[in-house]
Design an enzyme around this catalytic site. Structure first.
Site, PDB file in Angstrom:
ATOM      1  N   LYS A   1       4.102  -0.771  -1.312  1.00 46.25           N
ATOM      2  CA  LYS A   1       4.037   0.063  -2.516  1.00 46.25           C
ATOM      3  C   LYS A   1       4.923  -0.464  -3.651  1.00 46.25           C
ATOM      4  CE  LYS A   1       1.237   3.325  -0.977  1.00 46.25           C
ATOM      5  NZ  LYS A   1      -0.077   3.577  -1.574  1.00 46.25           N
TER       6      LYS A   1
ATOM      7  N   GLU B   1       2.238  10.694  -7.446  1.00 40.67           N
ATOM      8  CA  GLU B   1       1.868  11.496  -6.290  1.00 40.67           C
ATOM      9  C   GLU B   1       2.225  10.698  -5.050  1.00 40.67           C
ATOM     10  OE1 GLU B   1      -0.713   8.362  -5.822  1.00 40.67           O
ATOM     11  OE2 GLU B   1      -0.417   9.422  -7.715  1.00 40.67           O
TER      12      GLU B   1
ATOM     13  N   SER C   1       1.347  -3.030   6.514  1.00 44.32           N
ATOM     14  CA  SER C   1       1.606  -2.492   5.175  1.00 44.32           C
ATOM     15  C   SER C   1       2.921  -1.757   5.035  1.00 44.32           C
ATOM     16  CB  SER C   1       0.455  -1.561   4.763  1.00 44.32           C
ATOM     17  OG  SER C   1       0.313  -0.519   5.708  1.00 44.32           O
TER      18      SER C   1
END
Length: 394
Positions: free
Chosen positions: A88, A110, A377
């Site tokens: 991210k 969000e 991830s």
């Protein structure tokens, strides 16, 4: 032809289905992004912060013990080693830096699993912007560690108690906020979803994953992979891995969704496996909906996959056959969570464990010389307490 087209479409998918009040900020964002991304200063700043601050490039690790169990050569793209513990940060550094260049003073986001919220809070602290993060009440309870991390970083976490109290509802509230505050606020969407230009913008900030993977694997193996495997919620980590290989037609793309309690139940998040085209959060894509177009509640053991939509470029890949999409249920994801931890000493995020599980479940189809890259991830620290409680060990 490079997609999206000038209308923000990937084939029939994508577009800009937004309230009139949002059209102006969306158009401004597209214009400023296209101008800023050409700036040598912006590119220099972005490269600096990705490398020196976020820790890029992340390693491509040959998982020897795990490979022996699978019967093929398995590499892990170690996005869990990026700063804040997930992929991210690639997107949030890009977007918050862009917001700084646009002279915005506040960012909103969000979050589901909390990793995007933490990464946004981190980038906001780095660049000195106020930050508010919307998070569903259910996700706040199951990701309490990440909630504290966001607060520690100086961000305000806003609990969302409407609807299913998960990622979909957090995104709804963030969009409502942006409508009334866009003059000073940039909305940092965390995935390749939402109205144009977000699917393109987020993808472009995440393709550093695939670019690095290609360069690293060619150096190690002198060839491209046979399979790229990644989990798919909204789809940013998988698109970041897939896109640089788009024209390498011998490389198979495998996206793995949250199968929850099973595809024969309503308790899953398998949008591409069980959904149909519809409009959600500003774009046309596959969504989980009933015959009247109302969005279905979703379920996944992993908060980051618990979303009833998906990025429009993934929908395009499904329709054209460029990628194949499968679902892994909660129990199999838990088994993979344990197996990778025990064989490699690497605890995967529950999201990533779905991708690991697909490889385990399909090991009979692989040849000994097949090269498989799994996008790890995120790291599983955030999930350890929840898994321990589910399994009754706390």
């Amino acid at each position: 032809m490079k997609l999206p087209d000038k209308y923000g479409k990937f084939g029939i998918f994508g577009g800009k289905f937004a309230p009139e009040t949002l059209m102006s900020p969306l158009e401004e964002l597209e214009k400023r992004y296209k101008e800023t991304i050409k700036s040598g200063m912006f590119r220099k700043d972005l490269k600096y912060y990705l490398e020196v601050y976020a820790g890029r490039p992340t390693p491509l690790y040959f998982a020897k013990s795990f490979s022996e169990k699978i019967g093929a050569r398995v590499y892990l793209k170690r996005e869990d080693m990026a700063f804040t513990g997930a992929h991210k940060i690639n997107n949030t550094i890009g977007q918050v830096l862009l917001a700084k260049y646009m002279k915005k003073t506040r960012v909103i986001a969000e979050t589901g699993a909390g990793q995007h919220g933490v990464a946004t809070a981190t980038a906001a602290a780095l660049f000195g912007l106020k930050c508010d993060v919307y998070m569903g009440e259910v996700d706040i309870k199951r990701q309490s560690l990440n909630v504290y991390r966001m607060k520690l970083l100086g961000s305000n976490v806003i609990s969302v108690s409407s609807g299913t109290k998960t990622l979909k509802d957090a995104m709804n509230e963030a969009m409502r906020d942006w409508i009334s505050s866009f003059e000073r606020t940039h909305y940092v969407i965390g995935s390749v979803a939402g109205p144009h230009p977000y699917p393109m913008l987020v993808r472009n900030f995440q393709i550093v994953i695939g670019k690095e993977t290609k360069k690293q694997l060619l150096k190690i193996e002198k060839k491209l992979p046979d399979y790229l495997v990644a989990c798919v919620g909204g789809g940013s980590n998988s698109m970041g891995l897939f896109y640089p290989f788009e024209n390498d037609r011998n490389v198979k793309f495998i996206g793995v969704e949250g199968g929850g309690k099973g595809l024969d139940t309503n308790l899953h998040s398998a949008t591409l496996c069980k959904g149909s085209p519809g409009i959600l959060h500003g774009s046309l894509s596959y969504v989980l909906q009933n015959k009247d177009g109302q969005i279905h509640p979703t379920h996944s053991i992993s908060a980051g996959l618990d979303y009833p939509g998906v990025g429009p470029e993934h929908s395009f890949y499904k329709e054209t056959g460029r990628a194949q999409y499968f679902a892994v249920n909660d129990n199999d994801a838990l088994k993979a969570f344990h197996l990778l931890s025990e064989t490699e000493g690497i605890i995967p995020a529950l999201e990533s464990a779905h991708a690991v599980s697909w490889v385990i479940n399909n090991k009979e189809k692989f040849r000994q010389n097949d090269i498989i890259v799994i996008n790890l991830s995120g790291r599983g620290d955030k999930d350890v307490q929840e898994v321990a409680e589910i399994e009754g060990t706390l």
